[in-house]
Design an enzyme around this catalytic site. Structure first.
Site, PDB file in Angstrom:
ATOM      1  N   HIS A 158       0.869  -1.187   0.000  1.00 16.69           N
ATOM      2  CA  HIS A 158       0.000   0.000   0.000  1.00 16.69           C
ATOM      3  C   HIS A 158       0.908   1.241   0.000  1.00 16.69           C
ATOM      4  O   HIS A 158       0.981   1.989   0.980  1.00 16.69           O
ATOM      5  CB  HIS A 158      -0.909  -0.037   1.227  1.00 16.69           C
ATOM      6  CG  HIS A 158      -2.113   0.864   1.142  1.00 16.69           C
ATOM      7  ND1 HIS A 158      -2.388   1.648   0.031  1.00 16.69           N
ATOM      8  CD2 HIS A 158      -3.111   1.122   2.042  1.00 16.69           C
ATOM      9  CE1 HIS A 158      -3.501   2.321   0.246  1.00 16.69           C
ATOM     10  NE2 HIS A 158      -3.958   2.029   1.455  1.00 16.69           N
ATOM     11  N   ARG A 186      -3.055  11.975   2.913  1.00 13.13           N
ATOM     12  CA  ARG A 186      -3.201  11.191   1.681  1.00 13.13           C
ATOM     13  C   ARG A 186      -3.443  12.137   0.500  1.00 13.13           C
ATOM     14  O   ARG A 186      -2.854  12.004  -0.567  1.00 13.13           O
ATOM     15  CB  ARG A 186      -4.407  10.220   1.795  1.00 13.13           C
ATOM     16  CG  ARG A 186      -4.271   9.133   2.845  1.00 13.13           C
ATOM     17  CD  ARG A 186      -3.241   8.094   2.453  1.00 13.13           C
ATOM     18  NE  ARG A 186      -3.469   7.507   1.160  1.00 13.13           N
ATOM     19  CZ  ARG A 186      -4.227   6.443   0.919  1.00 13.13           C
ATOM     20  NH1 ARG A 186      -4.828   5.816   1.908  1.00 13.13           N
ATOM     21  NH2 ARG A 186      -4.358   5.961  -0.314  1.00 13.13           N
ATOM     22  N   ASP A 188      -2.501  -1.706  12.187  1.00 14.76           N
ATOM     23  CA  ASP A 188      -3.516  -1.805  11.139  1.00 14.76           C
ATOM     24  C   ASP A 188      -4.463  -2.942  11.559  1.00 14.76           C
ATOM     25  O   ASP A 188      -4.188  -3.673  12.526  1.00 14.76           O
ATOM     26  CB  ASP A 188      -2.828  -2.089   9.785  1.00 14.76           C
ATOM     27  CG  ASP A 188      -3.794  -2.100   8.612  1.00 14.76           C
ATOM     28  OD1 ASP A 188      -4.943  -1.630   8.762  1.00 14.76           O
ATOM     29  OD2 ASP A 188      -3.412  -2.601   7.524  1.00 14.76           O
TER      30      ASP A 188
END
Ligand code: CP
Ligand code: NVA
Length: 305
Positions: A126, A288, A220
């Site tokens: 990712h 992001r 996560d």
């Protein structure tokens, strides 16, 4: 240039992308329209909130046109080969962003695409998430830190290992036995650490060893999209890797806590930690948007990309 994981970059590239990210964070609306007349396709085989929204908004704010295709709207692998889809799409658009189940599909797709392909999450990596994570770490700390990753050695963990190695971070990854990160990421990281002569990677099964004196704690979900772990096993094996107040007390007093989100609150992270002043989860999510603009600037303005 295809961006399937962060190992396509060197340290200088990452610094450049992050610096562009800070620029775009400061100048949210008033910057150049560097994607003017560009069409960018996004394929999603799995759901997404942050990746889809941050990319689509980044593209729009940079003056480009985003085309989003969910897997039920596109002939990908089912009615048409990956090769044919990639060849046709790359005749239409300037860049293809894809979130897929199988990383090998992305490799196959990128082999046949004549425009850049960006991994928006696969089972292996990712990279765009970790660009935002590195930007966030830069915002709160520097790269001369100990980073503890706790939980499942998954896609985010693999990219974080490579990103940390590139920036000379000491990363300690604590996972249950059998849930270690992918060997590809660890070997890549070791190569990078050797090349730069700084940073380190430690793998352990002991969460306290990882967290001890850490500057940054990261976790996560224990079950990723497309994972087929049994919940019964997960609930037996993973709870000792939960980031809670007790585990956080082993870290430095000013340690920050990170999560790529979405969070399963009460599982990999408790509410009191996620909502505490130590948590930077919303900055990570916001970054992001900024760093992906930085990535576009890097891709579309640097010579030879
Ligand atoms: N962190 C992240 O990639 O979130 P989404 O699944 O919402 O895109
Ligand atoms: N590891 C998680 C990340 C989600 C952004 C998953 O793949 O589901």
């Amino acid at each position: 240039m295809h961006i399937l994981d962060l190992d396509v970059f060197n340290r200088e590239d990452i610094i450049k992308i992050i610096d562009y990210g800070f620029y775009f964070k400061k100048h949210r609306k008033s910057h150049e329209k560097l994607l003017k007349d560009k069409n960018i396709a996004m394929i999603f085989e799995k759901p997404s909130t942050r990746t889809r929204m941050s990319f689509e908004i980044a593209i729009n704010e940079l003056g480009g046109n985003a085309i989003v295709m969910h897997s039920n709207e596109i002939h990908l692998r089912k009615k048409e080969s990956i090769k044919d889809t990639a060849k046709v799409m790359s005749r239409y658009v300037d860049c293809i962003i894809a979130r897929v189940y199988k990383h090998s599909d992305l490799v196959e797709f990128s082999k046949h695409s004549s425009v850049p392909v960006i991994n928006a999450l696969s089972d292996l990596a990712h990279p765009c998430q970790v660009l935002a994570d590195l930007m966030t770490i830069r915002e709160y700390k520097d790269f001369n830190i100990k980073l503890a990753y706790l939980g499942d050695g998954n896609n985010v963990c693999n990219s974080l290992i490579i990103g940390s190695a590139l920036m000379g971070i000491d990363i300690c990854v604590a996972t249950p036995r059998g849930y270690e990160p992918n060997a590809y990421a660890v070997l890549k990281a070791l190569e990078i650490i050797k090349e730069y002569g700084e940073g380190s990677i430690t793998l352990t099964n002991d969460p306290i060893e990882a967290v001890k004196d850490a500057d940054v704690l990261y976790t996560d979900v224990w079950v990723s999209m497309g994972d087929n772990k049994s919940m019964e096993d997960v609930l037996k094996i993973f709870p000792k890797y939960q980031i809670n107040k007790k585990l956080l007390s082993y870290a430095k007093d000013n340690a920050i806590v990170m999560h790529c989100m979405p969070i399963n609150r009460g599982y990999e992270m408790t509410d009191d930690v996620a909502d505490s002043e130590r948590s930077v989860i919303y900055d990570q999510a916001e970054n992001r948007l900024h760093v992906q603009k930085g990535l576009f600037k890097f891709l579309f303005t640097s010579p030879s990309h």
